[in-house]
Enzyme design. Structure first.
Site, PDB file in Angstrom:
ATOM      1  N   HIS A 175      -3.820   6.053   3.350  1.00 25.80           N
ATOM      2  CA  HIS A 175      -4.467   4.834   2.874  1.00 25.80           C
ATOM      3  C   HIS A 175      -3.828   3.567   3.454  1.00 25.80           C
ATOM      4  O   HIS A 175      -4.516   2.676   3.960  1.00 25.80           O
ATOM      5  CB  HIS A 175      -4.391   4.840   1.346  1.00 25.80           C
ATOM      6  CG  HIS A 175      -5.251   3.856   0.650  1.00 25.80           C
ATOM      7  ND1 HIS A 175      -4.828   2.570   0.365  1.00 25.80           N
ATOM      8  CD2 HIS A 175      -6.505   3.949   0.154  1.00 25.80           C
ATOM      9  CE1 HIS A 175      -5.790   1.927  -0.276  1.00 25.80           C
ATOM     10  NE2 HIS A 175      -6.820   2.743  -0.414  1.00 25.80           N
ATOM     11  N   SER A 182     -11.067  -0.920  -0.951  1.00 23.25           N
ATOM     12  CA  SER A 182      -9.778  -0.849  -0.249  1.00 23.25           C
ATOM     13  C   SER A 182      -9.945  -1.161   1.235  1.00 23.25           C
ATOM     14  O   SER A 182      -9.017  -1.639   1.870  1.00 23.25           O
ATOM     15  CB  SER A 182      -9.210   0.570  -0.341  1.00 23.25           C
ATOM     16  OG  SER A 182      -8.504   0.759  -1.527  1.00 23.25           O
ATOM     17  N   ASP A 208       0.843  -1.192   0.000  1.00 24.35           N
ATOM     18  CA  ASP A 208       0.000   0.000   0.000  1.00 24.35           C
ATOM     19  C   ASP A 208       0.878   1.242   0.000  1.00 24.35           C
ATOM     20  O   ASP A 208       1.971   1.197  -0.544  1.00 24.35           O
ATOM     21  CB  ASP A 208      -0.952  -0.068   1.215  1.00 24.35           C
ATOM     22  CG  ASP A 208      -2.281   0.614   0.953  1.00 24.35           C
ATOM     23  OD1 ASP A 208      -2.285   1.822   0.694  1.00 24.35           O
ATOM     24  OD2 ASP A 208      -3.333  -0.053   1.023  1.00 24.35           O
TER      25      ASP A 208
END
Ligand SMILES: *[C@@H]1O[C@H](CO)[C@@H](O)[C@H](O)[C@H]1NC(C)=O
Ligand SMILES: *[C@@H]1O[C@H](CO)[C@@H](O)[C@H](O)[C@H]1NC(C)=O
Ligand SMILES: *[C@@H]1O[C@H](CO)[C@@H](O)[C@H](O)[C@H]1NC(C)=O
Ligand SMILES: *[C@@H]1O[C@H](CO)[C@@H](O)[C@H](O)[C@H]1NC(C)=O
Ligand SMILES: *[C@@H]1O[C@H](CO)[C@@H](O)[C@H](O)[C@H]1NC(C)=O
Length: 763
Positions: free
Chosen positions: A218, A543, A156
């Protein structure tokens, strides 16, 4: 994340991110000037002399032979090396900077297989553990030891290492097999965060060796969702107060930074997967992906196959391109493909109109200084200009000072950007309404001004109220966290749908998990209210659902160390819930029963997955006949399997003959396609002596015959093969019905082992 990028880009950090974005763009521009691009190059394995194993050095010198002569001479000198990644585990090949002419020249060299410019994949941007039936000190969490000893690799944007979610309280030291690295200079990894490496930008020419610090949020969010430790008193804007915790709180995390705000380069992703296999991870979690491609030209599919060959479970997001059909990413059958659904929590913001009608919506931003008693003048942004204005796109609004503005979803800006435009133009508040395709699917976003995000239906009613009066007014009532939505879980409108484009004979997505308004760890405070290091954010996307499943897979690996990746996947799928909290079929954004291309096997039920009774197991080699059946050439299959393949010898099977825990049958009316026979093999992982009886729901206009109808097991790990025949009835596919759904279920005293069946009516 893609078009919903706005979800995670907010407030102060948005400026920083834009700067980052610009600098990476200018680097890319430099590269383009000399006509070079990063290519993924697949080659054959070098012919082994003596021993079959090649050292990494042998492989690298083999890869060097594919480069143009001139570069071999100069690459030792000042010019930049051409090879950016040399793969040795999950793929045979390399990523290199090349011009199209150089690639053409390479094609003539013996051992060359194929090459293509690397793709840049987008990211697919907590109450949830309890919603999934995981409770501290009880049941499956306790039974699986909270994931102790299992290593989850997260690919990520990196991680924010000093957040309390990554504390190692209660986490044992990593197992002896762990060989990974921690590239935080001077910053200590610990028993929770056992590894952290940076691969991002290496193939786009950014300097290597920077620590894998998350500048985006994220990666911090996804890794804490998979395996964050317990943190008390988590909240955002004072909402959803409680203990934040990941799915596998005592599992280890190995972070591989492969993405920035500019996306994730395929070459970097493969390099990280290659390294993660060496490092010794058990589960890989990838909340990213591009559009469908054949598996031999899809770096994630190739890398994932290399991983499952080593027994590593791979969980990926399905993408945020729903609700249209055939939008799913990451479709390979050896990957668990995860869609997104809601949890039973709303952060309610209700739009109240001058006619006293109220429409419940959502907003994470719940201002405490907004006076809901004062009715504000209401204006439809669409009435101020054209469709661009209706979307409240940047720079479009005028004359809205002190008003509450109705904006539509869609257009150029993200949901939060629309609020920013209303605020810029002097508006006091926003009602954000869905487009028709988004139906009833709303989100609790951290808006920049008082907002209620309402359904399409509510939006239409608000529009007709606007037309009914010359002085329309409205306000917003902020009601905070509301638990107990009986429609939950429901599939989010953005969640990507099947059927699979790369392989329509495999049902995708496989499963859904929580992906709407998910609270998890964030590098910085988003509300300025949190003074501690325990900062959180609430964001949405597949996600977010993918790492839920990665964590659950880690728990299953912890409690069943001998299960293969396919067995873990089967356990998750055959035990999934198909009913919501209200006891009705799980719905989608239209509030109607979701079809199987939205939910796959259903919504994950972790405790049930721990005790599935039977599993549909598949060994890596079993996929070869399936790949032959996709009509890939031997060479194309070799890219994936890294071993010599001869389809003419081993034979091909149709896609639906793969021993998969679900059925996707393309049925026609001609003699050949009207009647189809498959076998499936189930393995007993429950009690030694157990008997299963068939329960079947045949899809619309299709007969399903199964034999035998009773499976009697006397041993653990015993396997039994059964046959399923699908026969289209007369008139099937001629009545306008495109898909049919049903299930095949094996029922014992203790277990229900359910496989969804979808039929696609073809010719
Ligand atoms: C809509 O209006 C905006 C602002 O007035 C203008 O810039 C844009 O070109 C218009 N678009 C169309 C499709 O007419
Ligand atoms: C947080 O603080 C900054 C700087 O003081 C301010 O610009 C911003 O609007 C604040 N954000 C919120 C959500 O209050
Ligand atoms: C592969 O080719 C065969 C023979 O032409 C055809 O029947 C089959 O449908 C093809 N399979 C796929 C998945 O395209
Ligand atoms: C299973 O059943 C058989 C015959 O009924 C019996 O002999 C055997 O002991 C049983 N095994 C177990 C593990 O209960
Ligand atoms: C199996 O499914 C049936 C019908 O939905 C249900 O009544 C039963 O409780 C389930 N059994 C188990 C062991 O979950």
């Amino acid at each position: 994340m893609e078009s919903k990028k706005c979800v995670v880009l907010q407030m102060q950090i948005v400026y920083l991110l834009c700067l980052l974005f610009m600098s990476s763009l200018s680097l890319a521009a430099d590269e383009e000037q000399n006509g070079m691009q990063t290519y993924i190059v697949w080659v054959e394995k070098p012919v082994a002399q003596g021993s079959s194993a090649q050292s990494h050095e042998d492989l690298e010198s083999w890869y060097q032979t594919f480069l143009p002569e001139s570069t071999i001479a100069t690459s030792n000198q000042l010019s930049k090396p051409r090879i950016v990644h040399a793969y040795h585990n999950v793929a045979t090949g390399f990523a290199a900077k090349l011009t199209p002419e150089e690639v053409k020249a390479m094609e003539k060299k013996p051992g060359f297989v194929s090459a293509y410019p690397e793709a840049i994949l987008p990211l697919h941007t907590t109450h949830s553990p309890n919603f999934l039936g995981l409770n501290q000190g009880l049941g499956f969490w306790k039974g699986s030891n909270y994931g102790k000893g299992v290593i989850i690799g997260v690919l990520d944007t990196g991680v924010s290492p000093d957040h309390p979610s990554f504390s190692d309280a209660g986490v044992p030291p990593p197992p002896a097999k762990w060989k990974g690295k921690c590239e935080f200079n001077g910053r200590v990894c610990n028993n929770k965060l056992i590894g952290a490496r940076n691969f991002n930008g290496i193939s786009t020419g950014q300097p290597a060796g920077d620590p894998p610090l998350d500048q985006e949020g994220h990666g911090t969010h996804t890794s804490s969702t998979a395996a964050g430790n317990f943190v008390k008193g988590a909240a955002v804007f004072g909402m959803v107060k409680g203990t934040a915790v990941g799915m596998a709180p005592y599992a280890h995390l190995a972070i591989y930074r492969v993405c920035s705000v500019a996306g994730c380069a395929e070459g970097d992703i493969l390099a990280a997967m290659d390294a993660a296999v060496d490092d010794g991870v058990d589960v890989l979690s990838l909340s990213l992906g591009g559009f469908s491609r054949p598996f031999y030209s899809d770096g994630v599919a190739v890398g994932a196959f290399g991983a499952i060959q080593k027994g590593i479970f791979v969980s990926c997001s399905a993408g945020n391109s729903g609700p249209s059909y055939s939008t799913s990413s990451n479709e390979a059958p050896w990957i668990l493909t995860v869609g997104a659904s809601t949890i039973d929590r709303n952060i309610r913001a209700t739009a109240r109109l001058g006619n006293k009608k109220e429409y419940n919506g959502e907003s994470l931003f719940q201002p405490n200084n907004f006076n809901s008693k004062i009715m504000l003048p209401l204006v439809d942004a669409g009435s101020l200009g054209n469709q661009t204005t209706a979307f409240c796109d940047p720079g479009t609004l005028k004359n809205v000072k002190g008003k509450i503005v109705l904006c539509e979803r869609g257009g150029a800006g993200g949901r939060i950007d629309k609020g920013a435009e209303v605020k810029r133009a002097g508006g006091a508040a926003m009602i954000l309404m869905n487009q028709r395709i988004d139906g009833f699917s709303t989100l609790a976003d951290p808006h920049v001004l008082p907002t209620a995000h309402v359904s399409y239906n509510a939006g239409l009613k608000i529009k007709s109220y606007l037309k009914s009066t010359t002085k329309p007014t409205a306000t917003i009532l902020f009601k905070g966290t509301v638990i107990g939505d009986k429609h939950a879980p429901s599939v989010a409108s953005f969640s990507s749908r099947g059927p699979s484009t790369a392989s329509p004979g495999i049902l995708k997505p496989d499963i859904t998990g929580p992906g709407v308004s998910i609270l998890a760890t964030w590098p910085v405070s988003v509300d300025n209210a949190t003074k501690s290091k325990a900062t959180f954010n609430i964001i949405s996307g597949t996600s977010m659902s993918c790492p839920h499943l990665s964590g659950i897979a880690a728990l299953l690996k912890g409690s069943h160390p001998d299960w293969s990746p396919a067995a873990i996947k089967s356990a998750i799928m055959t035990t999934a819930d198909v009913h919501n909290l209200g006891g009705k079929s799980i719905v989608d954004q239209t509030l109607k029963a979701a079809d199987l291309f939205a939910i796959g096997a259903g919504h994950v039920n972790p405790s049930k997955a721990n005790d599935p009774g039977l599993v549909y197991d598949t060994q890596p080699n079993n996929y070869i006949q399936y790949l032959c059946g996709l009509n890939y050439t031997d060479k194309q299959i070799q890219i994936i399997t890294q071993q010599t393949v001869d389809c003419s010898k081993i034979g091909a099977i149709p896609e639906a003959q793969l021993n998969y825990p679900s059925f996707s049958i393309i049925i026609g009316s001609n003699k050949k396609t009207k009647s189809q026979l498959y076998t499936r093999t189930v393995k007993n992982v429950g009690e030694a002596n157990s008997t299963y009886k068939l329960d079947i729901l045949a899809p619309h206009k299709v007969d399903v015959n199964v034999s035998p109808e009773v499976l009697k097991f006397t041993k653990v790990k015993q396997t039994i093969t059964y046959r399923v025949k699908f026969v289209a009835q007369d008139g099937a596919g001629k009545d306008g019905v495109l898909f049919g759904k049903g299930y095949l279920r094996w029922v014992s005293d203790k277990h229900n082992v359910t496989s969804p069946i979808v039929v696609i009516f073809g010719s």
